[in-house]
Every structure is written in structure tokens, then in C-alpha cells.
Scaffold this active site. Sequence first.
Site, PDB file in Angstrom:
ATOM      1  N   GLU A 115       0.836  -1.207   0.000  1.00  0.00           N
ATOM      2  CA  GLU A 115       0.000   0.000   0.000  1.00  0.00           C
ATOM      3  C   GLU A 115       0.868   1.254   0.000  1.00  0.00           C
ATOM      4  O   GLU A 115       1.963   1.259   0.558  1.00  0.00           O
ATOM      5  CB  GLU A 115      -0.865   0.011   1.280  1.00  0.00           C
ATOM      6  CG  GLU A 115      -2.348  -0.180   1.052  1.00  0.00           C
ATOM      7  CD  GLU A 115      -3.057   0.972   0.337  1.00  0.00           C
ATOM      8  OE1 GLU A 115      -2.438   1.664  -0.493  1.00  0.00           O
ATOM      9  OE2 GLU A 115      -4.245   1.159   0.616  1.00  0.00           O
ATOM     10  N   ASP A 116       0.359   2.303  -0.613  1.00  0.00           N
ATOM     11  CA  ASP A 116       1.104   3.558  -0.629  1.00  0.00           C
ATOM     12  C   ASP A 116       1.010   4.291   0.709  1.00  0.00           C
ATOM     13  O   ASP A 116       2.012   4.624   1.330  1.00  0.00           O
ATOM     14  CB  ASP A 116       0.625   4.466  -1.773  1.00  0.00           C
ATOM     15  CG  ASP A 116      -0.897   4.658  -1.788  1.00  0.00           C
ATOM     16  OD1 ASP A 116      -1.616   4.066  -0.941  1.00  0.00           O
ATOM     17  OD2 ASP A 116      -1.386   5.407  -2.662  1.00  0.00           O
TER      18      ASP A 116
ATOM     19  N   ASP B  60      -0.856  11.072  -5.745  1.00  0.00           N
ATOM     20  CA  ASP B  60      -1.310  12.121  -6.652  1.00  0.00           C
ATOM     21  C   ASP B  60      -2.322  13.065  -6.023  1.00  0.00           C
ATOM     22  O   ASP B  60      -2.889  12.807  -4.972  1.00  0.00           O
ATOM     23  CB  ASP B  60      -1.989  11.493  -7.873  1.00  0.00           C
ATOM     24  CG  ASP B  60      -3.388  10.959  -7.528  1.00  0.00           C
ATOM     25  OD1 ASP B  60      -3.526  10.289  -6.490  1.00  0.00           O
ATOM     26  OD2 ASP B  60      -4.338  11.240  -8.287  1.00  0.00           O
TER      27      ASP B  60
ATOM     28  N   PHE C 185      -1.749  16.322   3.762  1.00  0.00           N
ATOM     29  CA  PHE C 185      -1.919  15.702   2.450  1.00  0.00           C
ATOM     30  C   PHE C 185      -0.585  15.755   1.723  1.00  0.00           C
ATOM     31  O   PHE C 185       0.052  16.796   1.654  1.00  0.00           O
ATOM     32  CB  PHE C 185      -3.018  16.404   1.649  1.00  0.00           C
ATOM     33  CG  PHE C 185      -3.556  15.512   0.570  1.00  0.00           C
ATOM     34  CD1 PHE C 185      -4.581  14.624   0.848  1.00  0.00           C
ATOM     35  CD2 PHE C 185      -3.013  15.522  -0.715  1.00  0.00           C
ATOM     36  CE1 PHE C 185      -5.056  13.750  -0.136  1.00  0.00           C
ATOM     37  CE2 PHE C 185      -3.484  14.669  -1.697  1.00  0.00           C
ATOM     38  CZ  PHE C 185      -4.516  13.780  -1.409  1.00  0.00           C
ATOM     39  N   VAL C 186      -0.142  14.627   1.204  1.00  0.00           N
ATOM     40  CA  VAL C 186       1.167  14.563   0.556  1.00  0.00           C
ATOM     41  C   VAL C 186       1.056  14.014  -0.870  1.00  0.00           C
ATOM     42  O   VAL C 186       0.099  13.312  -1.191  1.00  0.00           O
ATOM     43  CB  VAL C 186       2.156  13.695   1.373  1.00  0.00           C
ATOM     44  CG1 VAL C 186       2.481  14.340   2.702  1.00  0.00           C
ATOM     45  CG2 VAL C 186       1.630  12.271   1.577  1.00  0.00           C
TER      46      VAL C 186
ATOM     47  N   ASP D  30      -4.302   6.241   5.746  1.00  0.00           N
ATOM     48  CA  ASP D  30      -4.829   7.470   6.330  1.00  0.00           C
ATOM     49  C   ASP D  30      -5.809   7.053   7.435  1.00  0.00           C
ATOM     50  O   ASP D  30      -5.403   6.796   8.555  1.00  0.00           O
ATOM     51  CB  ASP D  30      -5.486   8.251   5.182  1.00  0.00           C
ATOM     52  CG  ASP D  30      -5.943   9.640   5.576  1.00  0.00           C
ATOM     53  OD1 ASP D  30      -6.110   9.892   6.771  1.00  0.00           O
ATOM     54  OD2 ASP D  30      -6.153  10.481   4.689  1.00  0.00           O
TER      55      ASP D  30
ATOM     56  N   LYS E 179      -0.095   7.843   8.230  1.00  0.00           N
ATOM     57  CA  LYS E 179      -0.326   9.157   8.844  1.00  0.00           C
ATOM     58  C   LYS E 179      -0.575   8.976  10.335  1.00  0.00           C
ATOM     59  O   LYS E 179      -1.448   8.199  10.730  1.00  0.00           O
ATOM     60  CB  LYS E 179      -1.515   9.853   8.193  1.00  0.00           C
ATOM     61  CG  LYS E 179      -1.208  10.288   6.775  1.00  0.00           C
ATOM     62  CD  LYS E 179      -2.245  11.257   6.275  1.00  0.00           C
ATOM     63  CE  LYS E 179      -2.073  11.468   4.787  1.00  0.00           C
ATOM     64  NZ  LYS E 179      -3.137  12.312   4.220  1.00  0.00           N
TER      65      LYS E 179
END
Length: 179
Positions: free
Chosen positions: A99-100, A159, A152-153, A103, A131
Site C-alpha cells: 500500500e502507498d 497524486d 496531504f502529501v 490514512d 499518517k
Amino acid sequence: MNDPHLGALVVGAEDLQQRVGELGKEITSDYTNRPPLLVGVLKGAFMFMSDLSRAIDLPVEFDFMAVSSYGSATRTSGVVRILKDLDIDLTGRHVLIVEDIVDSGLTLAYLRKNLAARGPASLEVCALLVKEGLQKVDPDLRYVGFRIAPDFVVGYGLDVGERYRNLPAIYQYTGPLFG
Ligand code: IMP
């Protein structure tokens, strides 16, 4: 990239590569004799998956899943729709979800439950970013790249409106969010 919406650097390119190398070594030693099936969650995890897999010295296999979470760009509702399902049968496989970013953890909770029902021999998660303090459910992550502040990154696969994925590092995003 000279972009007014890009804020502070969160994780630099060298730190990313170093940590991905460490994760790869750890996975290599944990999965000796039972090479994992890497399940990448599109699209955000594609770059991490690509680098991570090259840092794993085992005959891994690949599959990808695409999911979309209902909700706004910044907030997930926990209701997840599968846009592209896996091609490979998970029965008896050692599955490692890649997973990227985690959150709220709701997307991952859904994925884990869905994949666990397919009878894998084992099921673990490797998340590049988590996070801090935002998880509504215990995400149960076996491998974590970096714990970051809840901003938010973008970059390194992540993206906003399909942009910034090609940045080699992770930055805060300070512009408008759509969706
Ligand atoms: P969760 O269900 O709230 O954990 O949301 C996870 C998904 O939301 C990730 O897989 C990303 O696709 C997206 N997401 C969450 N935070 C960010 C971010 O800071 N930048 C880009 N995408 C994000």
C-alpha cells in the site's frame, strides 16, 4: 519541480530508497522458503511496489488491484469499490499487500477482509507511509516505511487529480483538493 502548490519536503528521495532497501531485506529474510505474492494497490503503490520488489531477493509474483473509496479526495467513507480485481487465485498463497499510504485505515481494513476470505496461507501488509494518529481502525501493519504527520502529501506514486505521481520524493501538497 517549480510548483506553487508543492510545500515542504516530507521524505527525500535518498531516504525513500534507503528505507525501501531495508524493507526489502526484512521481507527477504521473513519470507525465505515461502516467496510472497505481492498485491499492489493501484495506482498509488505502483512506484513503491516497483522499487520494493527489486529489493526483495526472492522469486516473488505480482498482482494488482484497483479500488476506489467513496468519499471526498481527502476523506474516505470506508465504502470501497473494486475497480480491478486480482488475476491470481490466493488459495494457499503468502500474500503481501503493498500500500502507498494509510490514512483512516478504512481502505486497508476492507481489502484485508476481502482478501482474507479468499483463503491465503498468510496475509500481511507493507505500507510505505502511515499518517500519525488518524486511523479509525487498527490497520495491523507488518511493515511500515515512514510514519508522517497527517498532512496531504504527493509524489512517489501519490497524486492529486493524477498529477505529481512522478516526483521522486514526497512533498506536502498545499493547493486545492478536488473531489
Ligand atoms: P484511507 O482509507 O483513509 O486509509 O485512505 C487510503 C487511500 O487514500 C490511499 O490509498 C490513497 O489513495 C488516498 N490518500 C490518503 N491520504 C493521501 C495523501 O496524503 N495523498 C495522496 N493520497 C492519499
